[in-house]
Write a protein that holds these residues in place. Structure first.
Motif, short mmCIF file in Angstrom:
data_model
loop_
_atom_site.label_atom_id
_atom_site.label_comp_id
_atom_site.label_asym_id
_atom_site.label_seq_id
_atom_site.Cartn_x
_atom_site.Cartn_y
_atom_site.Cartn_z
N THR A 50 -7.30 -4.34 14.49
CA THR A 50 -7.59 -5.65 13.91
C THR A 50 -8.79 -5.57 12.96
OG1 THR A 50 -6.72 -6.71 15.89
CG2 THR A 50 -8.16 -8.05 14.49
N THR A 51 -9.82 -4.85 13.39
CA THR A 51 -11.00 -4.68 12.54
C THR A 51 -10.61 -3.98 11.24
OG1 THR A 51 -12.28 -4.45 14.58
CG2 THR A 51 -13.36 -3.78 12.53
N TYR A 52 -9.79 -2.96 11.39
CA TYR A 52 -9.35 -2.18 10.23
C TYR A 52 -8.56 -3.05 9.24
CZ TYR A 52 -6.63 1.36 7.66
OH TYR A 52 -6.04 2.11 6.69
N LEU A 53 -7.59 -3.81 9.76
CA LEU A 53 -6.75 -4.61 8.86
C LEU A 53 -7.54 -5.74 8.21
CD1 LEU A 53 -3.68 -4.54 8.05
CD2 LEU A 53 -3.48 -6.62 9.38
N ALA A 54 -8.38 -6.40 9.00
CA ALA A 54 -9.19 -7.49 8.44
C ALA A 54 -10.07 -6.95 7.31
CB ALA A 54 -10.04 -8.12 9.54
N GLN A 55 -10.68 -5.78 7.53
CA GLN A 55 -11.56 -5.19 6.51
C GLN A 55 -10.76 -4.84 5.25
OE1 GLN A 55 -15.12 -4.66 6.94
NE2 GLN A 55 -14.88 -4.48 4.71
N ARG A 56 -9.56 -4.30 5.41
CA ARG A 56 -8.74 -3.94 4.24
C ARG A 56 -8.38 -5.17 3.42
NH1 ARG A 56 -5.19 1.41 4.38
NH2 ARG A 56 -4.23 0.50 2.53
N ILE A 57 -8.06 -6.26 4.11
CA ILE A 57 -7.69 -7.48 3.39
C ILE A 57 -8.92 -8.07 2.70
CG2 ILE A 57 -6.77 -9.84 3.70
CD1 ILE A 57 -5.09 -8.74 6.05
N TYR A 58 -10.06 -7.96 3.38
CA TYR A 58 -11.34 -8.42 2.81
C TYR A 58 -11.66 -7.60 1.55
CZ TYR A 58 -16.30 -9.83 2.78
OH TYR A 58 -17.53 -10.34 2.45
N ASP A 59 -11.50 -6.27 1.67
CA ASP A 59 -11.78 -5.38 0.54
C ASP A 59 -10.84 -5.64 -0.64
OD1 ASP A 59 -13.77 -4.29 2.06
OD2 ASP A 59 -12.66 -2.47 2.62
N ALA A 60 -9.64 -6.10 -0.33
CA ALA A 60 -8.68 -6.40 -1.40
C ALA A 60 -9.03 -7.71 -2.11
CB ALA A 60 -7.27 -6.47 -0.82
N GLY A 61 -10.07 -8.39 -1.63
CA GLY A 61 -10.48 -9.65 -2.26
C GLY A 61 -9.66 -10.84 -1.82
N ASP A 62 -8.94 -10.70 -0.71
CA ASP A 62 -8.06 -11.78 -0.28
C ASP A 62 -8.64 -12.64 0.84
OD1 ASP A 62 -6.16 -11.25 -2.15
OD2 ASP A 62 -4.96 -9.94 -0.87
N LEU A 113 -0.95 -11.25 15.63
CA LEU A 113 0.08 -10.60 14.83
C LEU A 113 -0.17 -9.10 14.67
CD1 LEU A 113 0.48 -13.31 12.03
CD2 LEU A 113 2.28 -12.57 13.63
N ILE A 114 -1.45 -8.73 14.63
CA ILE A 114 -1.78 -7.33 14.35
C ILE A 114 -1.40 -6.40 15.51
CG2 ILE A 114 -3.70 -5.79 13.69
CD1 ILE A 114 -5.01 -8.30 12.38
N ASN A 115 -1.14 -6.99 16.70
CA ASN A 115 -0.81 -6.14 17.86
C ASN A 115 0.33 -5.16 17.58
OD1 ASN A 115 1.81 -6.55 19.68
ND2 ASN A 115 1.41 -8.47 18.61
N TYR A 116 1.31 -5.61 16.77
CA TYR A 116 2.49 -4.77 16.54
C TYR A 116 2.11 -3.45 15.88
CZ TYR A 116 4.63 -9.39 17.12
OH TYR A 116 5.00 -10.61 17.59
N ALA A 117 1.08 -3.52 15.03
CA ALA A 117 0.67 -2.31 14.31
C ALA A 117 -0.42 -1.55 15.07
CB ALA A 117 0.18 -2.68 12.91
N SER A 118 -1.31 -2.29 15.73
CA SER A 118 -2.38 -1.57 16.45
C SER A 118 -1.80 -0.80 17.63
CB SER A 118 -3.49 -2.53 16.89
OG SER A 118 -2.99 -3.57 17.69
N ALA A 119 -0.68 -1.25 18.17
CA ALA A 119 -0.06 -0.54 19.29
C ALA A 119 0.47 0.83 18.88
CB ALA A 119 1.09 -1.36 19.88
N VAL A 120 0.74 1.01 17.59
CA VAL A 120 1.22 2.34 17.15
C VAL A 120 0.16 3.04 16.29
CG1 VAL A 120 3.69 1.93 17.39
CG2 VAL A 120 2.55 1.27 15.26
N GLY A 121 -1.11 2.70 16.53
CA GLY A 121 -2.19 3.50 15.97
C GLY A 121 -2.78 3.03 14.65
#
Ligand SMILES: [Zn+2]
Length: 649
Positions: free
Chosen positions: A103-115, A229-237
């Protein structure tokens, strides 16, 4: 090997599992088991959604640490799913470190994308929905889902996700991937929603401790819907630093299928793909929005008392009967209804009288005529083989498209055909003629082989029963594959086990459809139960009017089971499927028919006779039979049987 990754929605742990949540998990499990059977390397993910303010409050009310409360609820959910034989490979909790990482990873990526940008949210908030509400969504100032709960007026710092930016990319995606959202009715709903315009949405909450802190502003936590929502992806690394985590993510992402309820399709088919697009990650291949379960036609609700505990339902007649009901009685994608009466009825029709009875009869005949061992003689029954091959093809097509109810129906076509095959080949007659010895062996082998094949097709739906049936027809249930085991096989001797009934009949009250059926009027002057031989033909002066005739409701019925009435030479007790219900009736035809010979036959019954007791058995209707002078009664049947329930006039 091709892989298949599927998920269900993760469950809020502030209430216990009920039949509606169980419905989703069982259907997902059927798909997972089918994919394994079809040779896919399958990963089936389920889990719990724990970062909810309601969960936090529930825990505090029970004077528990929130995590300790979630630990308890995890056991409640896992116990229910294990009980229902749900074969998940992984179970994620959103309080786990791997989920925090993702979750931290995805939130940061979306933040970095300016979204993601900072703003202030001011407006109504429903605590129970955990959703901000617009004025237009409220009814009399209240949340329509929680009319007794006053929404709160909130003003707080929020971070917003730039959802509006993804309107066109989403429309493009829907256009290029029509399979992305299924079934089509839900796809169209979601498309209209996107076309109507998307507004940016809040993805954080300020001033709360229960949740995952934003990496760039730890004073706020990730909003629970974004987190879940992010659980689906965090469960596979997702976001895992080490090589193994990354390899895992590359192997399993994107998910092939998210199975979710129709109420949360917009999160999965709009918000979630937009989040992934922003993070430049692949979006899932398909979202399937299933329908809801009602109880006796009413929505499931605590206040209506219509919550059914799935464990209680499974304990009534068995786990597999419940699974079969959920899959076969509801067209997957549409809404379904559950009632105890209907559950009992389907159990008797599909399992006790049909499949269970078929297994018992074939193993009993194998024991009686061949000491339990049957083998192919090389003259297989081509028509049955052709039906079996067609059934397997139909089954695969249905299951590949997640038309689970049609997959179940296909397996049942083979079961029906096998019953008809036995009625047509009449092993009890073949057994009387030594010249038919080989034919009898082949007929019994072919019937056992058809049962084996049906059990393989039913394995994803009724795993334990399928194993038991395979054992009884003398084959192994280990390592089944559709390619090898899902075709007609005539490979050597099978030793059948003759044992007690798989599904004993459940005695039940007759269910009538009050909505569509007038109370039945008995025909005057008839003797219920049997076709009395030798009744004189009416004289012309005794002729009746068409109105009199129409009082007699005659219907097509299919014989599901037949047995001799103890201490009677004349009477047979029959179970018949009369279309809208099934019935017990007693017929005076025992001198002319072996019980086995009647099963699978389509007959005509007088449907609206008053019940009558014969030798202590209540007979509900009468089987029509011709009664030639001095001859034995002959039951009225059809060359080309119409479906049960058809009116005869
Ligand atoms: Zn609400």
């Amino acid at each position: 090997m091709k892989r298949f990754f599927l998920t269900t929605a993760i469950d809020y742990v502030n209430s216990r599992p009920h039949l509606g949540t169980a419905y989703e998990k069982v259907c997902a499990d059927v798909i997972a088991r089918y994919k394994r059977l079809a040779g896919f390397d399958t990963r089936f993910l389920m889990g719990d959604d724990e970062h909810s303010q309601n969960v936090y409050k529930q825990a505090i009310e029970q004077s528990l640490d929130p995590l300790a409360y979630c630990d308890q609820m995890e056991q409640v959910f896992r116990t229910a799913w294990r009980h229902l034989d749900v074969s998940f490979d992984d179970f994620i909790r959103t309080t786990e470190p791997r989920h925090r990482t993702g979750t931290t990873y995805l939130a940061q990526r979306i933040y970095d994308a300016g979204d993601i940008y900072e703003g202030v949210y001011e407006g109504w908030y429903c605590v129970s929905c955990e959703e901000f509400k617009q004025e237009k969504d409220l009814v009399d100032g209240n949340c329509p889902l929680h009319p007794t709960l006053k929404p709160e007026w909130i003003r707080e710092k929020n971070y917003f996700f730039r959802l509006s930016k993804y309107q066109q990319p989403l429309l493009d995606h829907f256009r290029d991937h029509p399979e992305f959202m299924q079934p089509d009715t839900r796809r169209n709903e979601i498309l209209r929603l996107i076309e109507g315009g998307l507004v940016d949405i809040s993805m954080s909450r300020a001033g709360q401790s229960w949740g995952i802190p934003l990496p760039w502003d730890p004073s706020s936590v990730v909003y629970v819907w974004f987190d879940a929502l992010i659980n689906y992806a965090s469960a596979v690394g997702l976001g895992a630093p080490e090589d193994t985590g990354r390899q895992m993510f590359e192997r399993w992402w994107p998910a092939d299928l998210h199975i979710v309820g129709k109420d949360i399709t917009r999160f999965h088919a709009v918000f979630w793909p937009a989040m992934l697009m922003s993070a430049k990650l692949p979006v899932p291949r398909q979202v399937f929005g299933h329908g809801f379960m009602t109880i006796n036609g009413q929505r499931m609700s605590k206040t209506l008392g219509t919550i059914i505990d799935p464990i209680e339902a499974a304990n009534r007649l068995g786990v597999d009967p419940l699974r079969l009901y959920l899959v076969k009685e509801v067209s997957f994608g549409g809404d379904g209804d559950f009632s105890w009466e209907r559950f009992d009825e389907r159990y008797n029709v599909d399992l006790a009288n049909n499949l269970g009875n078929l297994v018992s009869r074939v193993s009993a005949m194998a024991a009686r005529y061949r000491s339990g061992a049957v083998r192919p003689t090389g003259a297989r029954s081509d028509q049955l083989v052709r039906i079996a091959e067609q059934v397997v093809a139909d089954y695969r097509r249905a299951m590949d498209a997640f038309m689970l109810h049609e997959g179940a129906a296909a397996a049942y076509r083979l079961i029906d055909a096998t019953n008809e095959f036995i009625a047509a080949t009449a092993p009890w007659t073949l057994a009387k003629d030594p010249a038919s010895a080989d034919r009898l062996t082949e007929v019994l082998f072919d019937a056992a082989e058809a049962i084996r094949l049906a059990a393989v097709l039913l394995a994803p739906i009724m795993p334990a029963s399928s194993r038991e049936i395979l054992r009884r027809v003398g084959v192994s249930a280990e390592g089944l594959t559709l390619d090898r085991d899902g075709r007609w096989r005539a490979d050597g001797e099978r030793v059948l086990a003759q044992e007690g009934p798989l599904w004993p009949r459940k005695e039940q009250t007759i269910v009538t459809d009050n909505q569509t059926q007038a109370p039945s009027t008995p025909a005057p002057g008839t003797t219920p139960g049997t076709a009395a031989p030798g009744t004189p033909a009416p004289q012309s002066s005794d002729r009746i009017s068409i109105d009199d005739f129409m009082k007699v409701e005659m219907r097509v019925a299919k014989v599901l089971a037949a047995e001799r009435v103890p201490k009677s030479n004349k009477l047979l007790k029959l179970q018949v499927d009369a279309g809208t219900e099934h019935r017990t009736l007693v017929a005076g035809i025992a001198e002319a028919y072996e019980p086995d010979a009647l099963v699978g036959k389509t007959v005509v019954i007088v449907f609206n006779l008053k019940p009558a007791k014969l030798m202590g058995i209540e007979s509900n209707g009468m089987v029509l039979a011709a009664s030639p002078d001095g001859g034995q009664p002959r039951v009225v049947t059809f060359e080309d049987p119409p479906p049960p329930g058809s009116r005869v006039r």
